[in-house]
Design a protein around this motif. Structure first.
Motif, PDB file in Angstrom:
ATOM      1  N   ILE A  67       1.731   8.552  -6.548  1.00  0.00           N
ATOM      2  CA  ILE A  67       0.429   8.001  -6.152  1.00  0.00           C
ATOM      3  C   ILE A  67       0.538   7.524  -4.711  1.00  0.00           C
ATOM      4  CG2 ILE A  67      -1.338   6.271  -6.649  1.00  0.00           C
ATOM      5  CD1 ILE A  67      -0.168   6.079  -9.504  1.00  0.00           C
ATOM      6  N   ASN A  68      -0.012   8.290  -3.779  1.00  0.00           N
ATOM      7  CA  ASN A  68       0.034   7.878  -2.377  1.00  0.00           C
ATOM      8  C   ASN A  68      -1.085   8.549  -1.588  1.00  0.00           C
ATOM      9  OD1 ASN A  68       1.205  10.413  -0.980  1.00  0.00           O
ATOM     10  ND2 ASN A  68       2.707  10.012  -2.615  1.00  0.00           N
ATOM     11  N   ALA A  69      -1.405   7.954  -0.446  1.00  0.00           N
ATOM     12  CA  ALA A  69      -2.546   8.406   0.352  1.00  0.00           C
ATOM     13  C   ALA A  69      -2.339   9.811   0.915  1.00  0.00           C
ATOM     14  CB  ALA A  69      -2.809   7.409   1.487  1.00  0.00           C
ATOM     15  N   ARG A  70      -1.140  10.098   1.384  1.00  0.00           N
ATOM     16  CA  ARG A  70      -0.918  11.390   2.029  1.00  0.00           C
ATOM     17  C   ARG A  70      -1.206  12.542   1.079  1.00  0.00           C
ATOM     18  NH1 ARG A  70       4.582  12.308   5.173  1.00  0.00           N
ATOM     19  NH2 ARG A  70       5.473  12.337   3.066  1.00  0.00           N
ATOM     20  N   SER A  71      -0.707  12.450  -0.135  1.00  0.00           N
ATOM     21  CA  SER A  71      -0.934  13.547  -1.086  1.00  0.00           C
ATOM     22  C   SER A  71      -2.401  13.647  -1.464  1.00  0.00           C
ATOM     23  CB  SER A  71      -0.072  13.349  -2.340  1.00  0.00           C
ATOM     24  OG  SER A  71      -0.456  12.175  -3.035  1.00  0.00           O
ATOM     25  N   GLN A  72      -3.086  12.500  -1.555  1.00  0.00           N
ATOM     26  CA  GLN A  72      -4.488  12.537  -1.973  1.00  0.00           C
ATOM     27  C   GLN A  72      -5.418  13.020  -0.867  1.00  0.00           C
ATOM     28  OE1 GLN A  72      -6.113   9.512  -4.455  1.00  0.00           O
ATOM     29  NE2 GLN A  72      -4.135   8.918  -5.314  1.00  0.00           N
ATOM     30  N   LEU A  73      -5.074  12.753   0.382  1.00  0.00           N
ATOM     31  CA  LEU A  73      -5.884  13.269   1.481  1.00  0.00           C
ATOM     32  C   LEU A  73      -5.895  14.796   1.482  1.00  0.00           C
ATOM     33  CD1 LEU A  73      -4.859  10.790   4.316  1.00  0.00           C
ATOM     34  CD2 LEU A  73      -7.201  11.201   3.530  1.00  0.00           C
ATOM     35  N   MET A  91       0.845  -1.198   0.000  1.00  0.00           N
ATOM     36  CA  MET A  91       0.000   0.000   0.000  1.00  0.00           C
ATOM     37  C   MET A  91       0.881   1.250   0.000  1.00  0.00           C
ATOM     38  SD  MET A  91      -3.165   1.093   0.161  1.00  0.00           S
ATOM     39  CE  MET A  91      -4.156   2.472   0.788  1.00  0.00           C
ATOM     40  N   GLN A  92       0.482   2.226  -0.804  1.00  0.00           N
ATOM     41  CA  GLN A  92       1.291   3.431  -1.006  1.00  0.00           C
ATOM     42  C   GLN A  92       0.764   4.566  -0.130  1.00  0.00           C
ATOM     43  OE1 GLN A  92       1.952   1.719  -5.475  1.00  0.00           O
ATOM     44  NE2 GLN A  92       1.551   3.912  -5.350  1.00  0.00           N
ATOM     45  N   TRP A  93       1.375   4.684   1.060  1.00  0.00           N
ATOM     46  CA  TRP A  93       0.894   5.640   2.052  1.00  0.00           C
ATOM     47  C   TRP A  93       1.436   7.051   1.851  1.00  0.00           C
ATOM     48  CZ3 TRP A  93      -3.244   4.361   4.468  1.00  0.00           C
ATOM     49  CH2 TRP A  93      -3.510   3.020   4.749  1.00  0.00           C
ATOM     50  N   ASP A  94       2.722   7.144   1.490  1.00  0.00           N
ATOM     51  CA  ASP A  94       3.316   8.467   1.314  1.00  0.00           C
ATOM     52  C   ASP A  94       4.510   8.340   0.380  1.00  0.00           C
ATOM     53  OD1 ASP A  94       5.574   7.622   2.905  1.00  0.00           O
ATOM     54  OD2 ASP A  94       4.413   8.086   4.713  1.00  0.00           O
TER      55      ASP A  94
END
Length: 560
Positions: free
Chosen positions: A435-441, A409-412
């Protein structure tokens, strides 16, 4: 909605634990890692987590070879961790769905180690055996993972049957003692507060290998109904039967509203359409788009009011949908949102596979040595032996390999995507920096926030659960469009499945108003836009590449 089950208005998030979040630096995801990320899942808005297997296992098939159904594999933690996960998830109104493999066990399960000791051992008949002589198989049945489906045990002068790996002997469901052991185990997990179960390859438990029958055996529904009576019906659970061989009639039995079998079915007809007919999954062809629409229409219409379906594009066994049927290059964000729109607009329970809500993509590792999946490795070896070109084999792996879904999983954008401080068990997709969660949040226009809006939209509108489904433009080669209708309300879902701008007079026909320049307007005459994957409204007559939207209108005299 009062007569509806909680799971009909829910969205399920699937976690592949070894790839989700590592908490101790050993490179393998674990239960404490999942607990750490529960707030993220609560933010997304999901209602339940389906965990791929976390029970004790030698990991020959990544946990789908269970050696102890009532213990947690040390790589993931222990029973205390599992109980903590159930408790912490409950605080966030999230239920835990366990993945149970009841067709087979590991060959390291105590039942099988006992079964091999002698034909008179009380556990011998927990498995499927046939007499014979070495080298002369009972028949020519093959294993799903390659090679024969029979394995010789010299001390017994018998073969045991395994539909999958040689280390996954099939359980003998004809034996009532086996069934009782399974029921008691499930009740034990229910007592611990588990919210449901996903039943792996459950349509294969009633096998009759002498007749070469693996799935949909004659006693299948008898076994499942007994299983449900003895376990599931004693609680308010979500139960999901994985059935690769399910057709409409079987699915109606699996998911009857009376709860006599399961809550819903996992069927895969739509996910096999890009496979060359009569060949293996590795032999892929372009998606027959019109067939896809008609397939989904069939399942929407035929189960309406008499069954329930699982809605999914991705899982741990399938490649990433944005790479498969979207465009993971210049239109990754748009196509990821489009695919989500089409799926979440339909009737059924949507499933989001970890990273799907970020638009995670397939991976292209340079060498076969970088892949861990047993199926990939076996196929690579067998096709080399048959004379396939290595380049062609690798292209099949890039397109259809299961490790596409299993990269961490790509978190940051930190090292190893924030998944681990150690060396990951499987390589991280190099695109994690983008592509990662931190940037998308932090980005209101991200794939993550779009999924969040879709999930909220379903919860707020019962039409997604109860509405009739009507496919529009069934022969159109570019547009997927349909209407949901319920109690005087109508929704139009319209999506362009291509990377080209396409004409779409449908919007005008349906009553979407436009300004003087032909741009669609958000609200006028009882029509409003609920969700849209572009930041500005389209021309009334055209859909841009991978553009998708949901419009709502009321019947005459009905307020929205």
């Amino acid at each position: 909605m009062n007569n509806k089950k909680w799971w009909q208005n829910s969205v399920v998030y699937q976690i592949y634990p070894r790839s989700f979040q590592d908490s101790n630096g050993d490179g393998i995801g674990d239960i404490q890692g999942i607990i750490k990320r529960l707030d993220y899942l609560q933010e997304l808005g999901i209602d339940a987590i389906w965990l791929s297997p976390v029970c004790k296992s030698p990991q020959d098939d990544n946990g789908y070879d269970i050696s102890d159904y009532q213990d947690i594999d040390p790589m993931f933690g222990n029973l205390d961790d599992m109980e903590q996960l159930i408790s912490e998830a409950k605080k966030r109104n999230i239920r835990i769905i366990m993945d149970l493999v009841l067709n087979h066990s590991s060959d390291e399960h105590r039942w099988f180690t006992e079964a091999k000791k002698s034909k008179d051992n009380p556990y011998h008949d927990y498995y499927v055996w046939r007499d014979g002589e070495e080298g002369v198989y009972p028949n020519d049945m093959g294993s799903v993972f390659g090679g024969p489906a029979w394995e010789w045990v010299p001390e017994l002068k018998q073969y045991y049957f395994h539909q999958f790996s040689v280390k996954q002997p099939d359980l003998n469901w004809e034996n009532p003692k086996v069934r009782r052991e399974i029921y008691d185990m499930i009740l034990w997990w229910m007592d611990k507060g588990v919210g449901g179960f996903r039943l792996d390859v459950i349509d294969q438990i009633a096998k009759e290998p002498d007749l070469k029958i693996t799935n949909n055996g004659p006693r299948l529904h008898e076994f499942i109904q007994e299983l449900s009576r003895e376990t599931f019906q004693k609680g308010d659970l979500i139960t999901v039967g994985e059935a690769w061989g399910a057709d409409i009639d079987r699915a109606k039995l699996y998911s009857k509203p009376d709860g006599s079998e399961f809550s819903m079915v996992f069927q895969f007809e739509h996910m096999m359409l890009d496979q060359e007919p009569g060949k293996e999954k590795w032999d892929f062809c372009p998606l027959p788009f019109v067939k896809l629409k008609k397939c989904l229409e069939k399942w929407q219409k035929e189960l309406h009011g008499c069954g329930w379906n699982s809605l999914f594009w991705d899982n741990h066994d399938l490649p990433r949908i944005v790479s498969r049927w979207g465009n993971d290059r210049e239109y990754r964000v748009e196509s990821a949102k489009m695919l989500a729109t089409v799926l979440h607009g339909m009737e059924g329970t949507p499933y989001v596979y970890q990273g799907e809500e970020l638009g995670m993509t397939n991976v292209r590792f340079d060498s076969i040595e970088q892949y861990q999946d047993i199926e990939i490795r076996n196929m690579y070896r067998e096709r080399l032996e048959k004379g396939y070109a290595e380049k062609d084999i690798m292209e099949s792996i890039y397109a259809k390999g299961r490790d596409n879904a299993r990269t961490p999983m790509q978190w940051d954008d930190t090292e190893n995507a924030g998944f681990t401080t150690g060396a990951p068990w499987l390589g991280v997709n190099p695109n994690y920096t983008e592509i990662n969660a931190r940037s998308q949040l932090q980005d209101e226009n991200s794939v993550f926030h779009y999924y969040k809006k879709l999930i909220h939209l379903r919860k707020e509108n019962s039409i997604f659960v109860d509405g009739d489904f009507t496919l529009l433009l069934p022969e159109d080669e570019n547009i997927f469009a349909y209407v949901r209708e319920y109690e005087g309300r109508k929704l139009l879902v319209a999506a362009n499945f291509t990377d080209k701008e396409v004409e779409c007079p449908l919007l005008k026909e349906w009553g979407v108003p436009a300004d003087e320049d032909g741009a669609a307007k958000s609200r006028d005459n009882g029509v409003k836009l609920l969700i849209h994957n572009y930041n500005n409204l389209p021309s009334q007559q055209k859909l841009r590449p991978y553009e998708a939207m949901i419009w709502e209108k009321a019947e005459t005299g009905t307020e929205i």
